[in-house]
Write a protein that holds these residues in place. Sequence first.
Motif, PDB file in Angstrom:
ATOM      1  N   ARG A   1       5.243  -2.158   4.312  1.00 51.64           N
ATOM      2  CA  ARG A   1       6.290  -1.528   5.002  1.00 51.64           C
ATOM      3  C   ARG A   1       6.127  -0.478   4.224  1.00 51.64           C
ATOM      4  O   ARG A   1       6.397   1.005   5.359  1.00 51.64           O
ATOM      5  CB  ARG A   1       7.293  -2.248   3.970  1.00 51.64           C
ATOM      6  N   TYR A   2       5.150   0.688   3.194  1.00 53.98           N
ATOM      7  CA  TYR A   2       4.637   1.648   2.680  1.00 53.98           C
ATOM      8  C   TYR A   2       4.147   2.265   3.231  1.00 53.98           C
ATOM      9  O   TYR A   2       4.241   3.244   3.731  1.00 53.98           O
ATOM     10  CB  TYR A   2       4.370   1.529   1.221  1.00 53.98           C
ATOM     11  N   SER A   3       2.402   1.898   4.297  1.00 56.48           N
ATOM     12  CA  SER A   3       1.480   1.478   5.100  1.00 56.48           C
ATOM     13  C   SER A   3       2.792   2.365   6.693  1.00 56.48           C
ATOM     14  O   SER A   3       2.330   3.913   6.866  1.00 56.48           O
ATOM     15  CB  SER A   3       0.701   1.026   4.795  1.00 56.48           C
ATOM     16  N   LYS A   4       3.572   1.531   6.859  1.00 56.07           N
ATOM     17  CA  LYS A   4       4.288   1.821   8.675  1.00 56.07           C
ATOM     18  C   LYS A   4       5.178   3.066   8.157  1.00 56.07           C
ATOM     19  O   LYS A   4       4.938   4.076   9.074  1.00 56.07           O
ATOM     20  CB  LYS A   4       5.142   0.412   8.722  1.00 56.07           C
ATOM     21  N   SER A   5       5.969   3.261   6.638  1.00 55.83           N
ATOM     22  CA  SER A   5       6.557   4.429   6.830  1.00 55.83           C
ATOM     23  C   SER A   5       5.930   5.375   6.766  1.00 55.83           C
ATOM     24  O   SER A   5       6.457   6.568   6.704  1.00 55.83           O
ATOM     25  CB  SER A   5       7.719   3.867   5.439  1.00 55.83           C
ATOM     26  N   SER A   6       4.746   5.402   5.609  1.00 57.79           N
ATOM     27  CA  SER A   6       4.250   6.683   5.593  1.00 57.79           C
ATOM     28  C   SER A   6       2.777   7.285   6.391  1.00 57.79           C
ATOM     29  O   SER A   6       2.767   8.632   6.876  1.00 57.79           O
ATOM     30  CB  SER A   6       2.905   6.715   4.245  1.00 57.79           C
TER      31      SER A   6
ATOM     32  N   SER B   1      -5.786   6.893  -1.043  1.00 59.78           N
ATOM     33  CA  SER B   1      -6.032   7.847  -2.291  1.00 59.78           C
ATOM     34  C   SER B   1      -5.135   7.677  -3.302  1.00 59.78           C
ATOM     35  O   SER B   1      -4.689   6.216  -3.662  1.00 59.78           O
ATOM     36  CB  SER B   1      -4.426   8.601  -0.847  1.00 59.78           C
ATOM     37  N   GLN B   2      -4.501   8.769  -4.616  1.00 66.29           N
ATOM     38  CA  GLN B   2      -4.339   8.485  -6.224  1.00 66.29           C
ATOM     39  C   GLN B   2      -3.143   8.176  -6.046  1.00 66.29           C
ATOM     40  O   GLN B   2      -2.279   7.089  -5.996  1.00 66.29           O
ATOM     41  CB  GLN B   2      -4.503   9.831  -6.603  1.00 66.29           C
ATOM     42  N   ALA B   3      -2.369   8.739  -5.224  1.00 66.53           N
ATOM     43  CA  ALA B   3      -1.037   8.676  -4.504  1.00 66.53           C
ATOM     44  C   ALA B   3      -0.311   6.894  -3.697  1.00 66.53           C
ATOM     45  O   ALA B   3       0.490   6.691  -4.945  1.00 66.53           O
ATOM     46  CB  ALA B   3      -0.032   9.349  -3.502  1.00 66.53           C
TER      47      ALA B   3
END
Length: 473
Positions: A468-473, A425-427
Amino acid sequence: MSESSKSKSSLNLNPSPTLQCKDLHEYLKSRSAQFLETLYNYPTICLAVYRELPELARHFVIRLLFVEQPVPQAVVTSWVSQTFAKEQAKACEALSELSVWQEAPIPGGMPGWMLAQSFKKNLKVALLGGGRPWSMSSSLEPDGKARDVAFLDAYALERWECVLHYMVGSAQTEGISADAVRILLHAGLMTRDAEDGSAVITRAGFQFLLLSTAKQVWLFLQHYLHTAEKRSLSAAECLAFLYQLSFSTLGKDYSTEGMSNNMLVFLQHLREFGLVYQRKRKAGRFYPTRLALNIASVTEGGAAPQQQGYIVVETNYRVYAYTQTNLQVALLGLFTELMYRFPNLVVGVLTRESVRQALRGGITAQQIIHYLEQHSHPQMLKSETGGIRSTSMLPPTVVDQIKLWETERNRFTYTEGVVYNQFLSQADFVVLRDYAKQQGVLTWQNERSRTMVVTRHGHDDVKKFWKRYSKSS
């Protein structure tokens, strides 16, 4: 998202750095406070450091030299007009970097300055006399085989050129010591060839060859001091002895009586490099050469005397060198294509390929120009009207062309990095791009194709953030 390692090209706004010859201030600033404390036990070093301080810093030292208690920093500030606030800040910074003075509390909580005790004590000895007598000053019987200045200059040049001949791969390498080779390798001026193990010159070595002799010697000695402990020598004691030599008299002999075994070993190394002359190892006397005396002038920003110029450059890019010295011929061969050689004349030509070869070796266009100017024949200094040229003595077309050849080569530089692409995704792309930019490791990005490149050293940090970002999202 996927990632891959790739070299990314970008505009070369910062050319490769040139070899820097640190002065005494810069050299000491890079050493530990403990090393400086040991060093200030030698009056000679205290005097050398004092002489190299900014003028305002020397003024502060003299005012505090006989004060036995801390002086409030506000009082020190009041000694200088606000007009010279920048000079005052520079002076205070120099004194702190070199541990010449230290912050000391004053009753009542006010901050104050006080000279380091060892520096204060030994600077007084250097300026006012006293202390232990210098062992080298022991009286000697007249030397039956005394050496004059001309002999010492020839000896120093011969010994030092052995090192330079070895670097350029000349056949004249007799007499170079294994210790000198180890220092060249440690300094990064030469490296071992991967195939046959022979020592070959590096980029830094090319730049080293274009420095003046005095700067070459000082840079070489800096690396010697860095490796002194491996020879069971004290770097502080060696540096103090070097400055004792720099304050000696050219053509005068000095005694080795009272010198420690370590200093006698160091003296033999200096003999190998051409800084001192000694008829034989067990002789009770030695003669410092001009190489040793010039150390103080280099570290204090002075210029060592240069030999008369011998190079003529014409507008057709031809270079005529009136020399019989193989070393000077070899140096010219670093950036010119040599065509003819006569008993006292060498003819070469500056070509695109010869200059580009030098640039690949790490030599800059400005260094080539400076070398040609520095060694220009006296005839080139004269203008067409018979006066002295006020601008560069080299033909402008030659100077411009050398710079253009460098610019042509430096249009791009290649930086190793890691490519991130195929974001879902762009985000996700924007979040990771902004993080890399915030950390200062983003080299390039294209929002439309969702592709970005980060530096190699920043890859691990960005990768951890992404997990970290992938797990939280």
